[in-house]
Design an enzyme around this catalytic site. Sequence first.
Site, PDB file in Angstrom:
ATOM      1  CB  SER A 117      -0.870   0.006   1.262  1.00 39.66           C
ATOM      2  OG  SER A 117      -1.479   1.265   1.436  1.00 39.66           O
ATOM      3  CE1 TYR A 140      -4.253  -1.666   4.985  1.00 40.69           C
ATOM      4  CE2 TYR A 140      -3.303   0.429   4.314  1.00 40.69           C
ATOM      5  CZ  TYR A 140      -3.871  -0.784   3.990  1.00 40.69           C
ATOM      6  OH  TYR A 140      -4.039  -1.118   2.662  1.00 40.69           O
ATOM      7  CE  LYS A 179     -12.044  -1.057   0.739  1.00 43.98           C
ATOM      8  NZ  LYS A 179     -10.818  -0.624   0.031  1.00 43.98           N
TER       9      LYS A 179
HETATM   10  N1  LIG Z   1      -8.490  -0.203  -2.299  1.00 48.15           N
HETATM   11  C1  LIG Z   1      -7.408   0.534  -2.115  1.00 48.15           C
HETATM   12  O1  LIG Z   1      -7.423   1.748  -2.367  1.00 48.15           O
HETATM   13  C2  LIG Z   1      -6.132  -0.090  -1.607  1.00 48.15           C
HETATM   14  C3  LIG Z   1      -5.010   0.749  -1.455  1.00 48.15           C
HETATM   15  C4  LIG Z   1      -3.825   0.199  -0.978  1.00 48.15           C
HETATM   16  C5  LIG Z   1      -3.754  -1.156  -0.684  1.00 48.15           C
HETATM   17  N2  LIG Z   1      -4.854  -1.940  -0.830  1.00 48.15           N
HETATM   18  C6  LIG Z   1      -4.735  -3.356  -0.479  1.00 48.15           C
HETATM   19  O2  LIG Z   1      -5.322  -4.144  -1.495  1.00 48.15           O
HETATM   20  C7  LIG Z   1      -5.908  -5.313  -0.908  1.00 48.15           C
HETATM   21  C8  LIG Z   1      -7.361  -5.419  -1.314  1.00 48.15           C
HETATM   22  O3  LIG Z   1      -8.063  -4.285  -0.812  1.00 48.15           O
HETATM   23  P1  LIG Z   1      -9.567  -3.978  -1.197  1.00 48.15           P
HETATM   24  O4  LIG Z   1      -9.665  -2.537  -1.466  1.00 48.15           O
HETATM   25  O5  LIG Z   1     -10.021  -4.955  -2.204  1.00 48.15           O
HETATM   26  O6  LIG Z   1     -10.273  -4.214   0.214  1.00 48.15           O
HETATM   27  P2  LIG Z   1     -11.455  -5.206   0.660  1.00 48.15           P
HETATM   28  O7  LIG Z   1     -11.672  -4.919   2.093  1.00 48.15           O
HETATM   29  O8  LIG Z   1     -12.612  -5.059  -0.270  1.00 48.15           O
HETATM   30  O9  LIG Z   1     -10.799  -6.635   0.459  1.00 48.15           O
HETATM   31  C9  LIG Z   1     -10.117  -7.353   1.459  1.00 48.15           C
HETATM   32  C10 LIG Z   1     -10.695  -8.750   1.498  1.00 48.15           C
HETATM   33  O10 LIG Z   1      -9.958  -9.523   2.446  1.00 48.15           O
HETATM   34  C11 LIG Z   1     -10.879 -10.259   3.236  1.00 48.15           C
HETATM   35  N3  LIG Z   1     -10.245 -10.509   4.534  1.00 48.15           N
HETATM   36  C12 LIG Z   1      -9.953  -9.605   5.499  1.00 48.15           C
HETATM   37  N4  LIG Z   1      -9.385 -10.205   6.557  1.00 48.15           N
HETATM   38  C13 LIG Z   1      -9.309 -11.539   6.248  1.00 48.15           C
HETATM   39  C14 LIG Z   1      -8.838 -12.676   6.940  1.00 48.15           C
HETATM   40  N5  LIG Z   1      -8.306 -12.574   8.166  1.00 48.15           N
HETATM   41  N6  LIG Z   1      -8.920 -13.885   6.336  1.00 48.15           N
HETATM   42  C15 LIG Z   1      -9.467 -14.003   5.093  1.00 48.15           C
HETATM   43  N7  LIG Z   1      -9.930 -12.947   4.385  1.00 48.15           N
HETATM   44  C16 LIG Z   1      -9.856 -11.724   4.969  1.00 48.15           C
HETATM   45  C17 LIG Z   1     -12.113  -9.376   3.332  1.00 48.15           C
HETATM   46  O11 LIG Z   1     -13.282 -10.080   3.675  1.00 48.15           O
HETATM   47  C18 LIG Z   1     -12.154  -8.779   1.923  1.00 48.15           C
HETATM   48  O12 LIG Z   1     -12.902  -9.593   1.051  1.00 48.15           O
HETATM   49  C19 LIG Z   1      -5.708  -5.208   0.585  1.00 48.15           C
HETATM   50  O13 LIG Z   1      -4.565  -5.950   0.943  1.00 48.15           O
HETATM   51  C20 LIG Z   1      -5.459  -3.716   0.796  1.00 48.15           C
HETATM   52  O14 LIG Z   1      -4.681  -3.478   1.939  1.00 48.15           O
HETATM   53  C21 LIG Z   1      -6.046  -1.433  -1.288  1.00 48.15           C
END
Ligand SMILES: NC(=O)c1ccc[n+]([C@@H]2O[C@H](COP(=O)([O-])OP(=O)(O)OC[C@H]3O[C@@H](n4cnc5c(N)ncnc54)[C@H](O)[C@@H]3O)[C@@H](O)[C@H]2O)c1
Length: 306
Positions: A117, A140, A179
């Site tokens: 991230s 985070y 989300k």
């Molecule tokens: N969306 C953004 O802007 C962004 C920016 C930087 C990094 N990220 C990273 O990208 C990845 C995906 O993010 P996203 O935006 O799709 O978020 P999201 O919250 O929609 O997806 C995360 C998924 O992980 C699952 N999850 C959480 N904890 C878990 C656990 N302990 N065991 C199994 N599953 C679990 C959740 O149910 C969810 O489906 C993450 O690692 C996030 O940190 C996202």
Amino acid sequence: MRVLITGGAGFIGSNIAKQLERSYPNAKVYVLDDFSSGHFKNLIGFRGEVITGNISDPSLWEWLAQNYQFDVVFHKAAITDTTIMDQALMMKTNADSFRHLLKCAVKWKAKVIYASSAGVYGNVEPPMREEGPQEPENVYGFSKLIMDRIALNFLEEHKDIKLIGFRYFNVYGEGESYKGKTASMVYQLYKKIASGEKARLFKWGEQRRDFVYIKDVIKANMLALEKDVSGIFNIATGESRSFNEIVDILSIELNTKPEVEYFDCPYDFYQQHTQADISKAREVLGYTPDFSLEDGIRDYIKVLRA
Ligand SMILES: NC(=O)c1ccc[n+]([C@@H]2O[C@H](COP(=O)([O-])OP(=O)(O)OC[C@H]3O[C@@H](n4cnc5c(N)ncnc54)[C@H](O)[C@@H]3O)[C@@H](O)[C@H]2O)c1
């Protein structure tokens, strides 16, 4: 090709699952999720299997290692709510579980493409570079920084395994609605403005972000699958835009003049300005974003309206 997508019921993971099935119709795609922030509705239309489990549980990884063989793992599962302050929970879920996964990857000889991230950078001077300073403002961002360290140490010891980390900046697009309050500012502001409510921004809306459209993020993941490389890359547009500018673009697209209410930011760990240097992703992966903020919002509005 057998593919595991952790966090596959989430925003980015579900888009990857569906794109893989479109681009690689013979691939066997498995989603692993605990549905804590993801939603089954993101997987309507997905034809693969779903495994329900918590990535923090070592016995889950032992079971997967014994019973499955994957060629590629897209690792997107994480606590994604950046305001969660439980440090041990954040570190266990995001960083420690990554070690379990990498152990399996060695057994499977699987390529791993994981989510880091822009949170690792905190408020360092932009443009943020992969090898530049990293000063996360919250746990985070710290958990993602430790994931990157785990990855770099792993690569020194396992030259035969390909491992790619993506430092996503602010992603917006289809699939983020579940989300809730952690969905993007583009989504939050669209909801308010389209329903005739006041747009609400932290004072004075001049905080800047490198907003990247989901289709560009999926493009980066597909490039990572195809290329025989390892490393950590910024995934963004390379441009920073303010929250006020999102309101301006939405006003034009929705043909309305919204009222904007500014209020004090309650967080002392807020990133004021993010902007990525994307030259490494461009040179090594051949990644170039296709969507400016204007183009991405225009494309997204079609989905939001539908
Ligand atoms: N969306 C953004 O802007 C962004 C920016 C930087 C990094 N990220 C990273 O990208 C990845 C995906 O993010 P996203 O935006 O799709 O978020 P999201 O919250 O929609 O997806 C995360 C998924 O992980 C699952 N999850 C959480 N904890 C878990 C656990 N302990 N065991 C199994 N599953 C679990 C959740 O149910 C969810 O489906 C993450 O690692 C996030 O940190 C996202």
